[in-house]
Design a protein around this motif. Sequence first.
Motif, PDB file in Angstrom:
ATOM      1  N   LEU A  71       0.978  -1.146  -0.088  1.00  0.00           N
ATOM      2  CA  LEU A  71       0.024   0.312  -0.502  1.00  0.00           C
ATOM      3  C   LEU A  71       0.836   1.444  -0.090  1.00  0.00           C
ATOM      4  CD1 LEU A  71      -2.938  -1.039   2.056  1.00  0.00           C
ATOM      5  CD2 LEU A  71      -3.133  -0.582  -0.117  1.00  0.00           C
ATOM      6  N   ALA A  72       2.066   0.895   0.972  1.00  0.00           N
ATOM      7  CA  ALA A  72       2.802   2.179   0.951  1.00  0.00           C
ATOM      8  C   ALA A  72       3.348   2.556  -0.288  1.00  0.00           C
ATOM      9  CB  ALA A  72       4.062   2.612   2.163  1.00  0.00           C
ATOM     10  N   LEU A  73       4.047   1.393  -1.151  1.00  0.00           N
ATOM     11  CA  LEU A  73       4.123   2.217  -2.442  1.00  0.00           C
ATOM     12  C   LEU A  73       3.670   1.932  -3.476  1.00  0.00           C
ATOM     13  CD1 LEU A  73       6.491  -1.800  -2.622  1.00  0.00           C
ATOM     14  CD2 LEU A  73       7.554   1.174  -2.463  1.00  0.00           C
ATOM     15  N   THR A  74       2.194   1.388  -3.058  1.00  0.00           N
ATOM     16  CA  THR A  74       1.515   2.692  -4.350  1.00  0.00           C
ATOM     17  C   THR A  74       1.102   3.930  -4.299  1.00  0.00           C
ATOM     18  OG1 THR A  74      -0.252  -0.095  -4.669  1.00  0.00           O
ATOM     19  CG2 THR A  74      -1.197   1.704  -4.697  1.00  0.00           C
TER      20      THR A  74
ATOM     21  N   SER B 200      13.899  -3.388  -8.731  1.00  0.00           N
ATOM     22  CA  SER B 200      14.352  -3.337  -6.793  1.00  0.00           C
ATOM     23  C   SER B 200      13.086  -3.841  -5.868  1.00  0.00           C
ATOM     24  CB  SER B 200      15.383  -2.332  -6.625  1.00  0.00           C
ATOM     25  OG  SER B 200      16.277  -2.312  -8.247  1.00  0.00           O
ATOM     26  N   GLN B 201      12.470  -2.873  -6.140  1.00  0.00           N
ATOM     27  CA  GLN B 201      11.677  -2.747  -5.266  1.00  0.00           C
ATOM     28  C   GLN B 201      10.545  -4.066  -5.402  1.00  0.00           C
ATOM     29  OE1 GLN B 201       8.755   0.517  -5.834  1.00  0.00           O
ATOM     30  NE2 GLN B 201      10.640   1.600  -6.812  1.00  0.00           N
ATOM     31  N   ILE B 202      10.353  -4.674  -6.421  1.00  0.00           N
ATOM     32  CA  ILE B 202       9.485  -6.385  -6.709  1.00  0.00           C
ATOM     33  C   ILE B 202      10.432  -7.434  -6.180  1.00  0.00           C
ATOM     34  CG2 ILE B 202       8.527  -7.681  -8.430  1.00  0.00           C
ATOM     35  CD1 ILE B 202       8.132  -5.057  -9.898  1.00  0.00           C
ATOM     36  N   THR B 203      11.283  -7.290  -6.307  1.00  0.00           N
ATOM     37  CA  THR B 203      12.635  -8.123  -5.953  1.00  0.00           C
ATOM     38  C   THR B 203      12.813  -8.156  -4.355  1.00  0.00           C
ATOM     39  OG1 THR B 203      14.014  -8.519  -7.695  1.00  0.00           O
ATOM     40  CG2 THR B 203      14.821  -9.201  -5.847  1.00  0.00           C
ATOM     41  N   ILE B 204      13.044  -7.341  -3.215  1.00  0.00           N
ATOM     42  CA  ILE B 204      12.731  -6.789  -1.997  1.00  0.00           C
ATOM     43  C   ILE B 204      11.427  -6.911  -2.034  1.00  0.00           C
ATOM     44  CG2 ILE B 204      12.835  -5.248  -0.482  1.00  0.00           C
ATOM     45  CD1 ILE B 204      15.410  -3.969  -2.289  1.00  0.00           C
TER      46      ILE B 204
ATOM     47  N   TRP C 194       9.500  -3.049   4.063  1.00  0.00           N
ATOM     48  CA  TRP C 194       9.861  -2.107   4.331  1.00  0.00           C
ATOM     49  C   TRP C 194      11.138  -1.713   3.727  1.00  0.00           C
ATOM     50  CZ3 TRP C 194       5.414   0.619   5.108  1.00  0.00           C
ATOM     51  CH2 TRP C 194       4.801  -0.675   5.500  1.00  0.00           C
ATOM     52  N   VAL C 195      11.707  -2.175   3.643  1.00  0.00           N
ATOM     53  CA  VAL C 195      12.920  -1.380   2.712  1.00  0.00           C
ATOM     54  C   VAL C 195      12.922  -1.456   1.284  1.00  0.00           C
ATOM     55  CG1 VAL C 195      15.015  -2.406   2.227  1.00  0.00           C
ATOM     56  CG2 VAL C 195      14.574  -2.871   3.965  1.00  0.00           C
ATOM     57  N   ALA C 196      12.160  -1.877   0.539  1.00  0.00           N
ATOM     58  CA  ALA C 196      11.360  -1.561  -0.455  1.00  0.00           C
ATOM     59  C   ALA C 196      11.190   0.010  -1.308  1.00  0.00           C
ATOM     60  CB  ALA C 196      10.255  -2.557  -1.271  1.00  0.00           C
TER      61      ALA C 196
ATOM     62  N   ALA D  83      12.846   2.444  -3.188  1.00  0.00           N
ATOM     63  CA  ALA D  83      11.702   3.503  -3.272  1.00  0.00           C
ATOM     64  C   ALA D  83      12.523   4.852  -3.673  1.00  0.00           C
ATOM     65  CB  ALA D  83      11.314   3.406  -3.759  1.00  0.00           C
ATOM     66  N   ALA D  84      12.448   5.312  -2.781  1.00  0.00           N
ATOM     67  CA  ALA D  84      12.684   7.021  -2.521  1.00  0.00           C
ATOM     68  C   ALA D  84      14.118   6.721  -2.626  1.00  0.00           C
ATOM     69  CB  ALA D  84      12.567   7.759  -1.054  1.00  0.00           C
ATOM     70  N   CYS D  85      15.515   6.444  -2.526  1.00  0.00           N
ATOM     71  CA  CYS D  85      16.520   6.383  -2.684  1.00  0.00           C
ATOM     72  C   CYS D  85      16.349   6.455  -4.025  1.00  0.00           C
ATOM     73  CB  CYS D  85      17.137   5.986  -2.611  1.00  0.00           C
ATOM     74  SG  CYS D  85      17.252   5.349  -0.516  1.00  0.00           S
ATOM     75  N   PHE D  86      15.550   6.077  -5.240  1.00  0.00           N
ATOM     76  CA  PHE D  86      16.397   5.697  -6.576  1.00  0.00           C
ATOM     77  C   PHE D  86      15.422   6.985  -7.308  1.00  0.00           C
ATOM     78  CE2 PHE D  86      17.275   1.650  -7.048  1.00  0.00           C
ATOM     79  CZ  PHE D  86      18.017   1.297  -7.856  1.00  0.00           C
ATOM     80  N   TRP D  87      14.124   7.529  -6.593  1.00  0.00           N
ATOM     81  CA  TRP D  87      13.578   8.523  -6.977  1.00  0.00           C
ATOM     82  C   TRP D  87      14.375  10.215  -6.444  1.00  0.00           C
ATOM     83  CZ3 TRP D  87      10.677  13.053  -4.379  1.00  0.00           C
ATOM     84  CH2 TRP D  87       9.345  13.853  -5.242  1.00  0.00           C
ATOM     85  N   GLY D  88      14.544  10.171  -5.409  1.00  0.00           N
ATOM     86  CA  GLY D  88      16.390  11.068  -5.233  1.00  0.00           C
ATOM     87  C   GLY D  88      16.732  11.496  -6.465  1.00  0.00           C
ATOM     88  N   LEU D  89      17.876   9.884  -6.290  1.00  0.00           N
ATOM     89  CA  LEU D  89      18.276  10.292  -7.341  1.00  0.00           C
ATOM     90  C   LEU D  89      18.146  10.654  -8.819  1.00  0.00           C
ATOM     91  CD1 LEU D  89      21.429   9.367  -8.312  1.00  0.00           C
ATOM     92  CD2 LEU D  89      20.545   6.450  -9.183  1.00  0.00           C
ATOM     93  N   ILE D  90      16.653   9.927  -9.229  1.00  0.00           N
ATOM     94  CA  ILE D  90      15.985  10.882 -11.138  1.00  0.00           C
ATOM     95  C   ILE D  90      16.105  12.302 -10.634  1.00  0.00           C
ATOM     96  CG2 ILE D  90      14.174  10.797 -12.269  1.00  0.00           C
ATOM     97  CD1 ILE D  90      13.417   7.344 -11.272  1.00  0.00           C
ATOM     98  N   MET D  91      15.611  12.788  -9.400  1.00  0.00           N
ATOM     99  CA  MET D  91      15.359  14.107  -9.586  1.00  0.00           C
ATOM    100  C   MET D  91      16.811  14.825  -9.020  1.00  0.00           C
ATOM    101  SD  MET D  91      12.286  14.904  -9.221  1.00  0.00           S
ATOM    102  CE  MET D  91      12.414  13.335 -10.360  1.00  0.00           C
ATOM    103  N   LEU D  92      18.082  14.002  -8.948  1.00  0.00           N
ATOM    104  CA  LEU D  92      19.521  15.016  -9.277  1.00  0.00           C
ATOM    105  C   LEU D  92      19.991  14.625 -10.205  1.00  0.00           C
ATOM    106  CD1 LEU D  92      22.145  15.849  -7.403  1.00  0.00           C
ATOM    107  CD2 LEU D  92      22.517  14.017  -7.080  1.00  0.00           C
ATOM    108  N   THR D  93      19.402  13.536 -11.002  1.00  0.00           N
ATOM    109  CA  THR D  93      19.750  13.678 -12.414  1.00  0.00           C
ATOM    110  C   THR D  93      19.260  14.572 -13.164  1.00  0.00           C
ATOM    111  OG1 THR D  93      19.861  10.671 -12.555  1.00  0.00           O
ATOM    112  CG2 THR D  93      19.191  11.554 -14.386  1.00  0.00           C
TER     113      THR D  93
END
Length: 165
Positions: free
Chosen positions: A13-16, A96-100, A120-122, A126-136
Amino acid sequence: MLMAVVHIIGTLLALTVFFFATGSVEAYRSRRRLEGVLEAAALRLGLSREQVFDRAHVDQVIRYLAHTYGTEHIANRFSDLCRALTVTLEFLSYLSQITIVAFAVWIAFTEGFSYAPVAWVALIVAACFWGLIMLTSAICYLVTGRRPGEARDARELVNNWARNN
């Protein structure tokens, strides 16, 4: 067992919610980017915003956008490359999220229910990847003056306008 199921469902639910929230932010940014492109065209050509969509000026706007966002400019090519990079990062994020989550489900039901909170690590990933995308995106904007994919989107707009007019 009930707590393990709660952790897994809570994570999903949190990922959604995270997915829809970031998607809404991206949709807003994309809409603002297109408005910015059209406002820049209007300013450069000495037109009002309404005149940009006027059939009398559409050829002038198409020529301007085609020249400004053409593939012969290195900044536009870099912007297109950054789009490919951000799409790849998004794909890796989802994978990564699906795998975790799958790993957490598997380990929780084979080794012990106490491992379910690993799911919950997923959300952190997700937040780290989103931050990386924003940085990119920010780096792309600083280097080129364009957002990732902005040039491609403008060329697509030119092609659509040219086809419809």
